[in-house]
Scaffold this active site. Structure first.
Site, PDB file in Angstrom:
ATOM      1  N   SER A 303       9.517 101.444  43.820  1.00 18.55           N
ATOM      2  CA  SER A 303       8.968 100.704  44.941  1.00 18.55           C
ATOM      3  C   SER A 303       8.889  99.201  44.681  1.00 18.55           C
ATOM      4  O   SER A 303       9.914  98.532  44.592  1.00 18.55           O
ATOM      5  CB  SER A 303       7.604 101.295  45.298  1.00 18.55           C
ATOM      6  N   LYS A 328      12.802 104.417  45.607  1.00 18.18           N
ATOM      7  CA  LYS A 328      11.840 104.527  46.704  1.00 18.18           C
ATOM      8  C   LYS A 328      11.998 103.300  47.584  1.00 18.18           C
ATOM      9  O   LYS A 328      11.578 102.217  47.223  1.00 18.18           O
ATOM     10  CB  LYS A 328      10.430 104.641  46.142  1.00 18.18           C
ATOM     11  N   GLN A 332       5.071 101.513  53.545  1.00 20.18           N
ATOM     12  CA  GLN A 332       3.983 102.186  54.242  1.00 20.18           C
ATOM     13  C   GLN A 332       2.879 101.198  54.596  1.00 20.18           C
ATOM     14  O   GLN A 332       2.739 100.170  53.947  1.00 20.18           O
ATOM     15  CB  GLN A 332       3.371 103.304  53.373  1.00 20.18           C
TER      16      GLN A 332
END
Length: 478
Positions: A303, A328, A332
């Site tokens: 991420s 990833k 979000q």
């Protein structure tokens, strides 16, 4: 690019078994105007009638009484299950509280970020120096049972609730590790996880080294301070280590990356469901740093770590060293459901792309210099309930042979056959570590072997990836 005042985080996984670590970040996020086409403001009267009918039927006729809150909770979980997205979830107040604390860098537990992958509770990354890392959990480990209870069919929320517990208590976890046939058993004592996220040092030859363990709210400030201190010491090159760093807050990684990406060059792109893209461009460094930079990555780099690695590689000329990253590539945000109950919705709202527009989701980033760690870095726990001895053949014996070889003992094979030469190596290890010399691997010898291999793994002299990063930086020093 702006998210209209929101703070967005990108940590992998739906929950952290520390307590529930960062994953995504923000409260009370408004609709993404210009990017989301709303389909309605609520259920139609016909849909509400159907829901109420089902509710009434269950409450009136089910064989046992059922609390309405449990039915509501199940309905909410079901909505997110339909999304089939491990990064979107509904968090109850206790989880939301833990999540918010972790964004600030505080949590207690075993210290491993987990995600639900193909229905299996899977470790994204153990946190540095956490109980999980010390016990030997590794990225991609699949958690099978907790204290004897199967996690099969459990939601991530349910699984995490089983793993959590008070500080000082012990949890027994059965694990399936890719590439290993036998199930591994870990006994892990829950504890407070180290809150520090930035660890700087100066290596030989004036090469700076900064280890980043996650991207919390205060990481950018600490990183800037560490960087300035190293530069003041006439640093000639820099290594940024994001191995086993599961990610964190988007604004944090953006701010940190701007130290290296020249003004106007992209750091990342954000693509929404309507395919429109916003671009984060650097507002920081006027020029590329005058020293070479290497970024250390592995399969636990996820991420926000991948954002930094890709931005430095594509927009700042950094060299990536190590293993492929986790992969990833989604963003979000978190939404407060109600002020009254404190529940949060954590929802995937967009993709993030590298400066060149690549989507690395489920693929990861390939390093420029690919380097694997020695085989004993992947060592599994040695079973304590049986004794390994001469002429036995098993995966456990192969594991012991890899450990012995890794910590400096001569063995003639690592194929799992307990040969006479293996027995001699075990005897020598036992003598060196002051345990009864039997030539067999019993509980005491197994514990000593595990302690020895953990010590070897933590010794920087055995870190093949770090060594390769140092050489890559030295090669570029003018």
């Amino acid at each position: 690019m702006s998210f209209k005042g929101r703070t967005v985080a990108l940590m992998v996984g739906s929950a952290i078994v520390l307590s529930s670590l960062l994953t995504v970040a923000v409260m009370n996020v408004p609709a993404l105007s210009g990017h989301v086409n709303a389909t309605g403001t609520g259920f139609s009267s016909q849909q509400m009638q159907k829901l109420n009918s089902v509710l009434h039927t269950i409450e009136s006729n089910y064989i046992e009484p059922v609390e309405r809150e449990k039915l509501l909770s199940g309905a909410l979980d079901g909505m997110f299950a339909v999304l089939k997205d491990p990064y979107s979830t509904y968090m109850r107040r206790s989880e939301a509280t833990s999540f918010n604390e972790s964004v600030e860098g505080e949590f207690t537990g075993i210290g491993a970020e987990v995600s639900l992958e193909d229905g299996a509770v899977t470790v994204v990354s153990p946190i540095k120096n956490s109980p999980a890392e010390k016990a030997g959990l590794q990225p991609k480990d699949v958690l099978l049972t907790v204290d004897g209870e199967s996690l099969d069919g459990k939601t991530l929320t349910e699984a995490v609730s089983k793993i959590r517990g008070p500080k000082g208590s012990t949890v027994k976890i059965e694990v399936k590790r890719p590439g290993h046939e036998q199930v591994m058993v870990f006994q892990i004592k829950r504890d407070k996880v180290d809150l520090e996220t930035v660890y700087p040092s100066m290596l030989e030859g004036n090469i700076g080294y900064i280890e980043l363990r996650q991207y919390s709210a205060n990481t950018a400030e600490r990183f800037e301070k560490a960087l300035k201190e190293l530069e003041a010491k006439q640093m000639k090159g820099l290594i940024i280590d994001v191995r086993n760093n599961p990610g964190g807050v988007l604004d944090t990684v953006k701010q940190m990356t701007e130290h290296f990406v020249p003004v106007g060059k992209p750091i990342l792109q954000i693509e929404y469901r309507d395919k429109k893209r916003d671009v984060y461009k650097s507002k920081g460094a006027k020029d590329v740093k005058p020293y070479p930079i290497a970024v250390l990555t592995n399969k636990g780099s996820a991420s926000a770590s991948e954002i930094m690695a890709a931005a430095l590689q594509e927009s700042a000329g950094a060299i990536l060293v190590g293993d492929n990253t986790f992969g990833k590539g989604t963003v979000q945000s978190s939404h407060l459901v109600s002020k009254n109950d404190g529940d949060l919705i954590k929802l995937t709202i967009a993709k993030w792309l590298t400066p060149e527009g690549k989507w690395i989701h489920e693929k990861g980033i390939e390093p420029d210099v690919k380097v694997a760690q020695p085989s004993y870095f992947q060592a599994a726990p040695i079973p304590k309930d049986k004794t390994l001895k001469l002429n036995l053949t098993s995966a456990d014996v192969a594991n012991v042979q890899h450990i012995l070889k890794g910590i400096g003992y001569s063995v003639d094979r690592v194929d799992g056959y307990f040969s006479p030469d293996t027995k001699v190596a075990v005897e020598k290890f036992q003598r060196d570590h002051h345990v009864p010399v039997t030539g067999e691997v019993n509980k005491l010898t197994a514990e000593k072997l595990e302690q020895a291999v953990i010590k070897a793994i933590r010794d920087p002299k055995n870190d093949a990836q770090l060594d390769a990063a140092i050489k890559a930086v030295q090669k570029e020093i003018r």
